[in-house]
Design a protein around this motif. Structure first.
Motif, PDB file in Angstrom:
ATOM      1  N   TYR A  10       0.945  -1.146   0.232  1.00 28.96           N
ATOM      2  CA  TYR A  10      -0.095   0.014   0.028  1.00 28.96           C
ATOM      3  C   TYR A  10       0.896   1.299   0.073  1.00 28.96           C
ATOM      4  O   TYR A  10       0.620   2.050  -0.809  1.00 28.96           O
ATOM      5  CB  TYR A  10      -0.839  -0.115   1.248  1.00 28.96           C
ATOM      6  CG  TYR A  10      -2.081   1.225   1.180  1.00 28.96           C
ATOM      7  CD1 TYR A  10      -2.863   1.119   0.102  1.00 28.96           C
ATOM      8  CD2 TYR A  10      -2.054   2.185   2.032  1.00 28.96           C
ATOM      9  CE1 TYR A  10      -3.966   2.074   0.139  1.00 28.96           C
ATOM     10  CE2 TYR A  10      -2.881   3.386   2.057  1.00 28.96           C
ATOM     11  CZ  TYR A  10      -3.769   3.425   0.978  1.00 28.96           C
ATOM     12  OH  TYR A  10      -4.699   4.175   0.931  1.00 28.96           O
ATOM     13  N   ASP A  11       1.655   1.369   0.912  1.00 26.07           N
ATOM     14  CA  ASP A  11       2.283   2.768   1.038  1.00 26.07           C
ATOM     15  C   ASP A  11       3.896   2.562   1.628  1.00 26.07           C
ATOM     16  O   ASP A  11       4.351   1.590   1.375  1.00 26.07           O
ATOM     17  CB  ASP A  11       1.500   3.896   1.986  1.00 26.07           C
ATOM     18  CG  ASP A  11       1.629   3.278   3.489  1.00 26.07           C
ATOM     19  OD1 ASP A  11       2.256   2.330   3.835  1.00 26.07           O
ATOM     20  OD2 ASP A  11       0.833   3.689   4.200  1.00 26.07           O
ATOM     21  N   SER A  14       4.866  -0.185   4.181  1.00 24.86           N
ATOM     22  CA  SER A  14       4.483  -1.520   4.177  1.00 24.86           C
ATOM     23  C   SER A  14       5.652  -2.424   3.917  1.00 24.86           C
ATOM     24  O   SER A  14       5.626  -3.723   3.687  1.00 24.86           O
ATOM     25  CB  SER A  14       3.640  -1.644   2.837  1.00 24.86           C
ATOM     26  OG  SER A  14       2.359  -1.038   2.859  1.00 24.86           O
ATOM     27  N   GLY A  40      -0.979   4.104  -1.874  1.00 21.57           N
ATOM     28  CA  GLY A  40      -1.046   5.048  -0.804  1.00 21.57           C
ATOM     29  C   GLY A  40      -0.010   5.938  -0.468  1.00 21.57           C
ATOM     30  O   GLY A  40       0.216   6.672   0.429  1.00 21.57           O
ATOM     31  N   THR A  41       0.799   6.145  -1.879  1.00 15.75           N
ATOM     32  CA  THR A  41       1.782   6.986  -1.442  1.00 15.75           C
ATOM     33  C   THR A  41       2.341   7.400  -2.773  1.00 15.75           C
ATOM     34  O   THR A  41       1.907   7.216  -3.721  1.00 15.75           O
ATOM     35  CB  THR A  41       3.117   6.350  -0.807  1.00 15.75           C
ATOM     36  OG1 THR A  41       4.190   7.126  -0.413  1.00 15.75           O
ATOM     37  CG2 THR A  41       3.847   5.394  -1.653  1.00 15.75           C
ATOM     38  N   ARG A 206      -8.001  -2.068  -1.706  1.00 14.08           N
ATOM     39  CA  ARG A 206      -6.940  -1.485  -0.982  1.00 14.08           C
ATOM     40  C   ARG A 206      -6.289  -2.547   0.213  1.00 14.08           C
ATOM     41  O   ARG A 206      -6.134  -1.795   1.189  1.00 14.08           O
ATOM     42  CB  ARG A 206      -7.316  -0.034  -0.429  1.00 14.08           C
ATOM     43  CG  ARG A 206      -7.717   0.815  -1.431  1.00 14.08           C
ATOM     44  CD  ARG A 206      -8.491   2.184  -0.975  1.00 14.08           C
ATOM     45  NE  ARG A 206      -9.574   1.665  -0.363  1.00 14.08           N
ATOM     46  CZ  ARG A 206     -10.850   1.563  -1.007  1.00 14.08           C
ATOM     47  NH1 ARG A 206     -11.014   1.478  -2.301  1.00 14.08           N
ATOM     48  NH2 ARG A 206     -11.919   1.214  -0.480  1.00 14.08           N
ATOM     49  N   SER A 209      -3.887  -1.421   3.286  1.00 18.17           N
ATOM     50  CA  SER A 209      -4.461  -0.043   4.050  1.00 18.17           C
ATOM     51  C   SER A 209      -4.822  -0.065   5.402  1.00 18.17           C
ATOM     52  O   SER A 209      -5.238  -1.541   5.800  1.00 18.17           O
ATOM     53  CB  SER A 209      -5.154   0.743   3.008  1.00 18.17           C
ATOM     54  OG  SER A 209      -6.673   0.061   2.996  1.00 18.17           O
ATOM     55  N   ASN A 211      -7.813   0.638   6.014  1.00 14.68           N
ATOM     56  CA  ASN A 211      -9.214   0.278   5.967  1.00 14.68           C
ATOM     57  C   ASN A 211      -9.321  -0.273   4.598  1.00 14.68           C
ATOM     58  O   ASN A 211     -10.215   0.241   3.591  1.00 14.68           O
ATOM     59  CB  ASN A 211      -9.866   1.572   6.148  1.00 14.68           C
ATOM     60  CG  ASN A 211      -9.945   2.233   7.484  1.00 14.68           C
ATOM     61  OD1 ASN A 211     -10.465   1.929   8.507  1.00 14.68           O
ATOM     62  ND2 ASN A 211      -9.180   3.462   7.388  1.00 14.68           N
ATOM     63  N   PRO A 212      -9.182  -1.483   4.738  1.00 16.50           N
ATOM     64  CA  PRO A 212      -9.693  -2.274   3.162  1.00 16.50           C
ATOM     65  C   PRO A 212     -11.183  -2.422   3.170  1.00 16.50           C
ATOM     66  O   PRO A 212     -11.556  -2.582   4.274  1.00 16.50           O
ATOM     67  CB  PRO A 212      -8.808  -3.392   3.184  1.00 16.50           C
ATOM     68  CG  PRO A 212      -8.739  -3.809   4.682  1.00 16.50           C
ATOM     69  CD  PRO A 212      -8.390  -2.471   5.288  1.00 16.50           C
TER      70      PRO A 212
END
Length: 258
Positions: A10-11, A14, A40-41, A206, A209, A211-212
């Motif tokens: 994700y970001d 991770s 996410g990034t 997602r 993350s 909140n998948p």
């Protein structure tokens, strides 16, 4: 040395601790984000968080002319980073083999994969997943609609009691695509498959993350949903074990009869 580092799903956070350490000691860092992306990034946030400089390579520089990367690995410790787990793509296996042929020592630092995340988030048992498939955009394979191979893979898996992970197409750095980057959504994918299959599907959005989204329903019903931003996956289950039924009911609001 050439170290292949999976960044996770994700970001910039991770990545594993071992992967982070490899980035800190690398003399050069290269990346590709056309097989998958860290939604996410951004590359700037990735560089800032790890205090590194990253050169992002396009498809041609990785698959056709990787000489810059391999030359650097002959003289120093190079890290090649990708989203997810670095060895899922055959492109990266080919690059590793090229390095070994030149006498460059290689190692692999794994990251979380979409497949393990899909199993973990849905509660579907990992050992019951069969062959995965990729659903391309309708105009991406020179045809129209869903390729026969996708439907055949899902059907064959179901006949064997195996779930199917369906990767959804990404148009990033695609020489056949002139528009902006585009990510297939799970509702779009479910709508395409519903024309060929009358079965349960599970959306995973997602993964990785905080909140998948995990939602299960018929493919027809999923086609009418909205699951937010990318990246999306779609799982088509086979017959469910009792615990799997409980998991999809509890974790994905599946409308399953007792």
């Amino acid at each position: 040395m050439l170290t292949f580092v999976g960044l996770g799903l994700y970001d910039e956070r991770s990545i594993t601790v071992e992967g982070k350490e490899a980035l800190q000691t690398a003399t050069d860092i290269y990346a590709e984000f056309y097989t998958s992306k860290l939604i996410g990034t951004t590359i700037q946030k990735l560089e800032y968080y790890h205090d590194i400089d990253v050169e992002v390579l396009d498809r041609a520089a990785v698959e056709q002319t990787p000489d810059e990367l391999l030359d650097a690995a002959e003289d120093g410790d190079v890290a090649f980073v990708t989203a997810g787990d670095t060895m899922v793509s055959t492109t990266h296996v080919d690059l590793r083999l090229r390095a070994e042929e030149r006498g460059i020592h290689t190692r692999v630092i794994h990251g979380t994969t979409a497949q393990t995340a899909a199993s973990s988030l849905t509660g579907l048992q990992n050992y019951r997943f069969g062959k995965a498939t990729t659903l391309p955009f309708e105009d991406a394979h020179g045809g129209d609609g869903v390729p026969d191979s996708v439907v055949e893979t899902i059907t064959a898996n179901q006949e064997r009691g195996l779930h199917t992970l369906v990767y959804l197409d990404i148009k990033v750095d695609d020489p056949h695509w002139e528009g902006e980057q585009e990510f297939m959504t799970a509702d779009h994918a479910a709508g395409l498959l519903a024309d060929h299959l009358d079965t349960l599907g599970v959306v995973v959005a997602r993964a990785g993350s905080a909140n998948p989204v995990v939602e299960a329903d018929s493919l027809d019903a999923l086609a009418d949903g909205d699951y937010g931003g990318p990246l999306h996956l779609l799982v088509v289950p086979a017959d469910l074990h009792e615990m799997e039924r409980d998991a999809l009911t509890t974790l994905a609001d599946a409308p399953l009869d007792d």
